[in-house]
Design a protein around this motif. Structure first.
Motif, mmCIF file in Angstrom:
data_model
loop_
_atom_site.group_PDB
_atom_site.id
_atom_site.type_symbol
_atom_site.label_atom_id
_atom_site.label_comp_id
_atom_site.label_asym_id
_atom_site.label_seq_id
_atom_site.Cartn_x
_atom_site.Cartn_y
_atom_site.Cartn_z
ATOM 1 N N MET A 1 0.843 -1.193 0.000
ATOM 2 C CA MET A 1 0.000 0.000 0.000
ATOM 3 C C MET A 1 0.883 1.251 0.000
ATOM 4 S SD MET A 1 -2.601 1.221 3.010
ATOM 5 C CE MET A 1 -2.878 2.961 3.248
ATOM 6 N N ASP A 2 0.551 2.218 -0.851
ATOM 7 C CA ASP A 2 1.311 3.471 -0.903
ATOM 8 C C ASP A 2 1.107 4.252 0.385
ATOM 9 O OD1 ASP A 2 2.200 2.890 -3.404
ATOM 10 O OD2 ASP A 2 0.650 4.049 -4.429
ATOM 11 N N LYS A 3 2.176 4.877 0.835
ATOM 12 C CA LYS A 3 2.061 5.706 2.035
ATOM 13 C C LYS A 3 1.388 7.028 1.696
ATOM 14 C CE LYS A 3 5.919 3.787 4.647
ATOM 15 N NZ LYS A 3 7.012 4.097 5.598
ATOM 16 N N ILE A 4 0.697 7.596 2.683
ATOM 17 C CA ILE A 4 0.052 8.898 2.514
ATOM 18 C C ILE A 4 1.119 9.971 2.670
ATOM 19 C CG2 ILE A 4 -1.685 10.472 3.443
ATOM 20 C CD1 ILE A 4 -3.148 7.964 4.554
ATOM 21 N N LYS A 5 1.294 10.779 1.623
ATOM 22 C CA LYS A 5 2.335 11.811 1.631
ATOM 23 C C LYS A 5 1.817 13.062 2.340
ATOM 24 C CE LYS A 5 4.730 10.344 -2.593
ATOM 25 N NZ LYS A 5 4.043 9.034 -2.710
ATOM 26 N N VAL A 6 2.504 13.459 3.407
ATOM 27 C CA VAL A 6 2.041 14.553 4.265
ATOM 28 C C VAL A 6 3.051 15.703 4.261
ATOM 29 C CG1 VAL A 6 1.346 15.206 6.605
ATOM 30 C CG2 VAL A 6 0.841 12.903 5.758
ATOM 31 N N LEU A 7 2.541 16.912 4.104
ATOM 32 C CA LEU A 7 3.317 18.131 4.298
ATOM 33 C C LEU A 7 2.903 18.739 5.628
ATOM 34 C CD1 LEU A 7 3.971 21.100 1.928
ATOM 35 C CD2 LEU A 7 2.585 21.500 3.970
ATOM 36 N N ILE A 8 3.877 19.222 6.397
ATOM 37 C CA ILE A 8 3.584 19.891 7.668
ATOM 38 C C ILE A 8 4.048 21.339 7.580
ATOM 39 C CG2 ILE A 8 4.049 19.963 10.155
ATOM 40 C CD1 ILE A 8 4.633 16.917 9.979
ATOM 41 N N ALA A 9 3.148 22.277 7.785
ATOM 42 C CA ALA A 9 3.490 23.701 7.765
ATOM 43 C C ALA A 9 3.210 24.299 9.138
ATOM 44 C CB ALA A 9 2.679 24.428 6.701
ATOM 45 N N ASP A 10 4.271 24.753 9.811
ATOM 46 C CA ASP A 10 4.142 25.362 11.137
ATOM 47 C C ASP A 10 5.379 26.207 11.382
ATOM 48 O OD1 ASP A 10 4.031 25.761 14.075
ATOM 49 O OD2 ASP A 10 2.421 24.285 13.968
ATOM 50 N N ASP A 11 5.196 27.419 11.896
ATOM 51 C CA ASP A 11 6.358 28.281 12.111
ATOM 52 C C ASP A 11 7.122 27.928 13.384
ATOM 53 O OD1 ASP A 11 4.095 29.235 13.545
ATOM 54 O OD2 ASP A 11 5.096 31.142 13.891
ATOM 55 N N ASN A 12 6.568 27.054 14.218
ATOM 56 C CA ASN A 12 7.235 26.609 15.434
ATOM 57 C C ASN A 12 8.004 25.319 15.119
ATOM 58 O OD1 ASN A 12 7.736 25.173 17.919
ATOM 59 N ND2 ASN A 12 6.303 26.555 18.943
ATOM 60 N N SER A 13 9.322 25.399 15.133
ATOM 61 C CA SER A 13 10.138 24.246 14.731
ATOM 62 C C SER A 13 9.953 23.061 15.672
ATOM 63 C CB SER A 13 11.620 24.637 14.666
ATOM 64 O OG SER A 13 12.082 25.068 15.927
ATOM 65 N N PHE A 14 9.705 23.327 16.945
ATOM 66 C CA PHE A 14 9.506 22.241 17.906
ATOM 67 C C PHE A 14 8.252 21.439 17.547
ATOM 68 C CE2 PHE A 14 7.692 20.648 21.915
ATOM 69 C CZ PHE A 14 8.753 19.868 22.371
ATOM 70 N N ILE A 15 7.169 22.157 17.276
ATOM 71 C CA ILE A 15 5.922 21.487 16.902
ATOM 72 C C ILE A 15 6.074 20.798 15.551
ATOM 73 C CG2 ILE A 15 3.508 21.867 16.234
ATOM 74 C CD1 ILE A 15 3.437 24.099 18.362
ATOM 75 N N ARG A 16 6.700 21.480 14.623
ATOM 76 C CA ARG A 16 6.887 20.960 13.267
ATOM 77 C C ARG A 16 7.641 19.626 13.295
ATOM 78 N NH1 ARG A 16 9.180 25.564 11.331
ATOM 79 N NH2 ARG A 16 11.278 24.710 11.305
ATOM 80 N N GLU A 17 8.762 19.619 13.979
ATOM 81 C CA GLU A 17 9.577 18.404 14.026
ATOM 82 C C GLU A 17 8.932 17.337 14.900
ATOM 83 O OE1 GLU A 17 12.054 17.924 11.935
ATOM 84 O OE2 GLU A 17 11.495 19.927 11.218
ATOM 85 N N GLY A 18 8.229 17.781 15.954
ATOM 86 C CA GLY A 18 7.518 16.823 16.804
ATOM 87 C C GLY A 18 6.446 16.078 16.035
ATOM 88 N N LEU A 19 5.686 16.825 15.232
ATOM 89 C CA LEU A 19 4.655 16.196 14.393
ATOM 90 C C LEU A 19 5.276 15.241 13.387
ATOM 91 C CD1 LEU A 19 2.131 19.077 13.583
ATOM 92 C CD2 LEU A 19 1.560 16.853 14.572
ATOM 93 N N LYS A 20 6.407 15.659 12.839
ATOM 94 C CA LYS A 20 7.086 14.800 11.864
ATOM 95 C C LYS A 20 7.496 13.474 12.498
ATOM 96 C CE LYS A 20 11.040 14.564 8.722
ATOM 97 N NZ LYS A 20 12.206 15.276 8.154
ATOM 98 N N ILE A 21 8.051 13.536 13.698
ATOM 99 C CA ILE A 21 8.472 12.318 14.407
ATOM 100 C C ILE A 21 7.269 11.428 14.690
ATOM 101 C CG2 ILE A 21 9.403 11.451 16.592
ATOM 102 C CD1 ILE A 21 11.239 13.987 16.568
ATOM 103 N N ILE A 22 6.182 12.057 15.176
ATOM 104 C CA ILE A 22 4.979 11.287 15.524
ATOM 105 C C ILE A 22 4.397 10.598 14.287
ATOM 106 C CG2 ILE A 22 2.564 11.490 16.248
ATOM 107 C CD1 ILE A 22 3.530 13.735 18.174
#
Length: 212
Positions: A1-22
């Motif tokens: 199954m193809d993975k769902i490709k997600v873009l994350i846009a947030d000016d807070n790097s902590f939240i941005r990278e945290g979401l990416k890890i999760i």
């Protein structure tokens, strides 16, 4: 199954990278990029394959609502507003401009995961808190309908308007001097005509004219 490709846009790097890890911890997703503002999100979505664009509301240069409009109109990516703010002034605009979901960041990771998967499958996701904010934002004003009135009876339109204002079936019954059972029957009829499945979707549809 193809993975769902997600873009994350947030000016807070902590939240941005945290979401990416999760999100990267789930095998369903591939986080293709993280960006700091709406303008970067639009540019990436126009030039790369993106399934879901997770957009913060408050970002410098271009906010998530403005980005939602451009991404919805110009790309195949599905915008989902993900924010720490339940900003009532942004909600209706975000929906009007094509947001497929509006989620608060304080949700459990599993809920965010399930919401993204649901949007990818063609559904729209809006939390009850969003309905509450729509109700607060409208106050005593009559919500402006965006639906095709010819599709519904006068009574169905009245009930949809009251749902959009946040009233329960009991409150609607009292307002229209009909029984709760009759209200439920009308709502079932509305579901049948629209393919919608719950009250939040009726409110969003009434205010935006969009089923999906």
């Amino acid at each position: 199954m193809d993975k769902i490709k997600v873009l994350i846009a947030d000016d807070n790097s902590f939240i941005r990278e945290g979401l990416k890890i999760i999100l990267s911890s789930y095998e369903d997703f591939e986080v293709v990029v993280t960006v700091e503002n709406g303008r970067e999100a639009i540019s990436y979505c126009k030039n790369h394959a993106v399934d879901i664009a997770l957009l913060d509301v408050r970002m410098p240069d271009m906010n998530g609502v403005e980005a939602t409009k451009a991404i919805s109109e110009q790309t195949s990516a599905k915008p989902v507003i993900l924010t720490t703010f339940d900003d009532d002034e942004y909600i209706v605009d975000a929906l009007k401009y094509g947001a497929k979901g509006y989620l608060l960041k304080n949700n459990d990771p599993e809920k965010i995961r399930d919401a993204i998967k649901s949007v990818y499958a063609g559904n729209s996701i809006f939390q009850d808190v969003i309905l509450d904010k729509i109700k607060t934002n409208l106050g005593d004003r009559e919500p402006e309908p965006k639906i095709d009135p010819k599709l519904f009876t006068k009574r169905e339109r009245e009930i949809m308007s009251l749902i959009a204002k946040g009233l329960s079936n009991k409150e609607i019954a009292k307002t229209l001097f009909i029984s709760e059972g009759t209200v439920a029957n009308y709502i079932t009829s509305i579901f049948g005509k629209t393919g919608l499945e719950h009250r939040t979707q009726i409110a969003v549809y009434y205010l935006t004219g969009k089923v999906k």
